[in-house]
Design an enzyme around this catalytic site. Structure first.
Site, short mmCIF file in Angstrom:
data_model
loop_
_atom_site.label_atom_id
_atom_site.label_comp_id
_atom_site.label_asym_id
_atom_site.label_seq_id
_atom_site.Cartn_x
_atom_site.Cartn_y
_atom_site.Cartn_z
N LEU A 127 40.28 32.41 30.51
CA LEU A 127 39.31 32.92 31.00
C LEU A 127 38.59 34.12 31.65
CD1 LEU A 127 36.57 30.96 32.34
CD2 LEU A 127 37.54 31.55 34.65
N HIS A 231 45.24 38.48 41.68
CA HIS A 231 43.98 39.33 41.68
C HIS A 231 42.69 39.09 41.76
CE1 HIS A 231 42.63 43.43 39.43
NE2 HIS A 231 43.90 43.32 39.12
#
Length: 346
Positions: A127, A231
């Protein structure tokens, strides 16, 4: 209009351009033309396969296209299974108890245990959306279009699906967990280890990674703190999956400690609540107002998914504009699958 469609061989340059922007830690999309070409070829073969009764090694890679400019601005993918052709490793964050009745000590120690528990499961992956297109609900379209495909073709996927999320690393690609753990066994940089796995070279993991439990309390605080964390650029993707029913079950990436989220396919909100209806081509009422809906066709190799907005919920039929129907590659009275974009829009 923005549309999700299967990738084609003509998209190689665009995919390479996107891969250059992903950064370290994004192992499913690397800026290597040969690897990307192989990935595209595999995806084209997967979408062209017919009469599939159970999942095997299919790789369904799709792209987000701006129909006005023709630009490819994002990607998303689904792997029918992982771990059948090459090992798939993860850590499970568990607990070992150390107790002594004589000393009155009872300690529950968190541990990391190397495993292949996701072997044979389907994975959603790859993605990525260009930064300048991270608006107008494009990210939700890109992420959730995969569930429309799964809902229409459940036989192509396993009962459980998971997503391996990118873990914490700094702007230089330095991972706290890797520096505290992985480097001691591999003696290479996090970036190099990531590149090896992205190329399918995973034998070194089995050869060098310790099979014994790793005691988490022996790791530095910086490493402990990133276990199960994503992240900063991946936080929106995690929120979208959790909205759809994905949950963190204490599985983390062996390199950066990023969480793996998992769900039963039939429990995913967009899968469970989506439904088929017939398309009427005409002039919809309340277009551009009210709730947002994902709409996809019922085709495999010509799969398309778009985002529309309507003021009233669709019934047994869905009125689409000619432009929307053309983008979906359908004609009048063909079936389409529809679901509300967000569970919170009601």
């Amino acid at each position: 209009m923005m549309v999700i469609r299967p990738i084609s061989q003509n998209d190689l340059k665009s995919l390479y351009r996107l891969a250059e922007k992903t950064g370290i830690g994004f192992t499913s999309l690397v800026s290597d033309e040969a690897i990307l070409k192989k990935k595209i070829d595999g995806a084209v073969r997967s979408f062209n396969k017919e009469n599939i009764t159970k999942p095997h090694n299919e790789d369904y890679l799709m792209v987000l296209e701006d129909t006005v400019t023709g630009d490819i601005v994002g990607t998303c993918g689904m792997l029918a299974t992982v771990g059948l052709d090459e090992p798939f490793y993860s850590y499970h964050l568990g607990t070992i108890t150390h107790a002594s009745r004589e000393l009155g000590v009872h300690n529950a120690i968190p541990t990391l245990i190397l495993n292949n528990d996701f072997t044979g499961c389907s994975e959603i992956c790859t993605l990525f959306l260009e930064e300048e297109y991270r608006h107008s609900k494009n990210g939700q379209l890109l992420s959730k279009a995969r569930f429309m495909f799964m809902a229409q073709f459940p036989e192509r996927f396993t009962e459980k699906v998971f997503a391996e999320m990118r873990g914490v690393s700094d702007e230089n690609g330095v991972s706290p967990l890797w520096e505290s753990l992985g480097r001691h066994f591999f003696s290479i940089d996090f970036k190099e280890a990531d590149e090896l796995t992205s190329q399918g070279n995973k034998q070194f993991i089995a050869e060098l990674m310790p099979n014994n439990p790793v005691y988490v309390n022996l790791l530095p605080p910086a490493a402990r703190e990133v276990l199960g964390e994503v992240h900063k650029n991946t936080a929106p993707a995690r929120r979208l999956l959790e909205q759809e029913g994905f949950r963190y079950e204490n599985y983390v990436d062996i390199f950066d400690g990023g969480p793996s989220l998992e769900a039963r396919v039939q429990d995913i909100r967009a899968v469970r609540e989506s439904r088929l209806c017939l398309a009427n081509i005409g002039q919809p009422k309340g277009i551009g107002e009210g709730n947002y809906y994902l709409v996809s066709n019922a085709k495999v190799k010509d799969f398309r998914c778009i985002l529309i907005q309507r003021s009233t919920p669709p019934g047994s039929a869905m009125t689409l504009t000619q432009e929307e129907a053309d983008t979906l590659c359908i004609t009048n009275k063909e079936p389409v699958r529809i679901v509300e974009l967000s569970p919170y829009s009601r």
